[in-house]
Design a protein around this motif. Structure first.
Motif, mmCIF file in Angstrom:
data_model
loop_
_atom_site.group_PDB
_atom_site.id
_atom_site.type_symbol
_atom_site.label_atom_id
_atom_site.label_comp_id
_atom_site.label_asym_id
_atom_site.label_seq_id
_atom_site.Cartn_x
_atom_site.Cartn_y
_atom_site.Cartn_z
ATOM 1 N N THR A 48 0.856 -1.182 0.000
ATOM 2 C CA THR A 48 0.000 0.000 0.000
ATOM 3 C C THR A 48 0.886 1.224 0.000
ATOM 4 O O THR A 48 2.023 1.204 0.481
ATOM 5 C CB THR A 48 -0.918 0.015 1.235
ATOM 6 O OG1 THR A 48 -0.098 -0.025 2.400
ATOM 7 C CG2 THR A 48 -1.849 -1.189 1.222
ATOM 8 N N SER A 49 0.347 2.315 -0.507
ATOM 9 C CA SER A 49 1.127 3.541 -0.548
ATOM 10 C C SER A 49 1.177 4.167 0.843
ATOM 11 O O SER A 49 0.323 3.918 1.702
ATOM 12 C CB SER A 49 0.526 4.515 -1.558
ATOM 13 O OG SER A 49 -0.795 4.840 -1.175
ATOM 14 N N TRP A 50 2.155 5.017 1.061
ATOM 15 C CA TRP A 50 2.345 5.660 2.366
ATOM 16 C C TRP A 50 1.331 6.781 2.526
ATOM 17 O O TRP A 50 1.145 7.592 1.639
ATOM 18 C CB TRP A 50 3.767 6.200 2.449
ATOM 19 C CG TRP A 50 4.100 6.826 3.737
ATOM 20 C CD1 TRP A 50 4.023 8.145 4.029
ATOM 21 C CD2 TRP A 50 4.513 6.175 4.927
ATOM 22 N NE1 TRP A 50 4.389 8.378 5.323
ATOM 23 C CE2 TRP A 50 4.692 7.180 5.901
ATOM 24 C CE3 TRP A 50 4.766 4.873 5.265
ATOM 25 C CZ2 TRP A 50 5.109 6.896 7.198
ATOM 26 C CZ3 TRP A 50 5.170 4.584 6.544
ATOM 27 C CH2 TRP A 50 5.344 5.574 7.498
ATOM 28 N N ALA A 51 0.673 6.809 3.664
ATOM 29 C CA ALA A 51 -0.284 7.872 3.964
ATOM 30 C C ALA A 51 0.442 8.976 4.741
ATOM 31 O O ALA A 51 0.790 8.802 5.914
ATOM 32 C CB ALA A 51 -1.454 7.323 4.775
ATOM 33 N N TRP A 52 0.669 10.112 4.077
ATOM 34 C CA TRP A 52 1.372 11.228 4.729
ATOM 35 C C TRP A 52 0.435 11.949 5.695
ATOM 36 O O TRP A 52 -0.751 12.069 5.433
ATOM 37 C CB TRP A 52 1.900 12.191 3.676
ATOM 38 C CG TRP A 52 2.945 11.586 2.798
ATOM 39 C CD1 TRP A 52 2.770 11.072 1.565
ATOM 40 C CD2 TRP A 52 4.326 11.406 3.112
ATOM 41 N NE1 TRP A 52 3.945 10.582 1.073
ATOM 42 C CE2 TRP A 52 4.918 10.780 2.007
ATOM 43 C CE3 TRP A 52 5.107 11.707 4.215
ATOM 44 C CZ2 TRP A 52 6.274 10.446 1.991
ATOM 45 C CZ3 TRP A 52 6.449 11.388 4.185
ATOM 46 C CH2 TRP A 52 7.011 10.759 3.091
ATOM 47 N N LEU A 53 0.969 12.453 6.793
ATOM 48 C CA LEU A 53 0.142 13.114 7.815
ATOM 49 C C LEU A 53 -0.127 14.568 7.467
ATOM 50 O O LEU A 53 -1.031 15.183 8.038
ATOM 51 C CB LEU A 53 0.825 13.005 9.164
ATOM 52 C CG LEU A 53 1.022 11.574 9.685
ATOM 53 C CD1 LEU A 53 1.769 11.591 11.001
ATOM 54 C CD2 LEU A 53 -0.316 10.877 9.827
ATOM 55 N N TRP A 54 0.661 15.194 6.625
ATOM 56 C CA TRP A 54 0.442 16.593 6.289
ATOM 57 C C TRP A 54 -0.148 16.703 4.885
ATOM 58 O O TRP A 54 0.006 15.806 4.071
ATOM 59 C CB TRP A 54 1.745 17.403 6.404
ATOM 60 C CG TRP A 54 2.845 16.857 5.547
ATOM 61 C CD1 TRP A 54 3.050 17.114 4.242
ATOM 62 C CD2 TRP A 54 3.901 15.991 5.958
ATOM 63 N NE1 TRP A 54 4.164 16.463 3.788
ATOM 64 C CE2 TRP A 54 4.694 15.752 4.836
ATOM 65 C CE3 TRP A 54 4.251 15.390 7.170
ATOM 66 C CZ2 TRP A 54 5.811 14.934 4.885
ATOM 67 C CZ3 TRP A 54 5.358 14.592 7.203
ATOM 68 C CH2 TRP A 54 6.118 14.370 6.080
ATOM 69 N N PRO A 55 -0.852 17.807 4.622
ATOM 70 C CA PRO A 55 -1.491 17.955 3.291
ATOM 71 C C PRO A 55 -0.537 18.233 2.175
ATOM 72 O O PRO A 55 0.512 18.574 2.164
ATOM 73 C CB PRO A 55 -2.443 19.118 3.470
ATOM 74 C CG PRO A 55 -2.184 19.718 4.784
ATOM 75 C CD PRO A 55 -1.251 18.836 5.526
#
Length: 55
Positions: A48-55
């Motif tokens: 799965t792709s990485w879910a970044w915490l910032w927009p």
């Protein structure tokens, strides 16, 4: 000059090759490895792709 006389050097060359082919090569080819290589599985892991915490 003894280096120009090929007779003793040729006999030495032939005897070394005979020792190599008769004694050493069968020993190397008869070598067995402790760990046989295992086949890699054909299963492709689900990534799965990485879910970044910032927009």
């Amino acid at each position: 000059m003894p280096q120009l006389n090929p007779t003793p050097w040729f006999i030495m060359l032939v005897s070394c090759w005979i020792v190599l082919l008769i004694l050493i090569v069968p020993k190397v080819l008869a070598h067995t490895y402790c760990n046989s290589p295992a086949h890699q599985s054909a299963h492709v892991p689900n990534t799965t792709s990485w879910a970044w915490l910032w927009p």
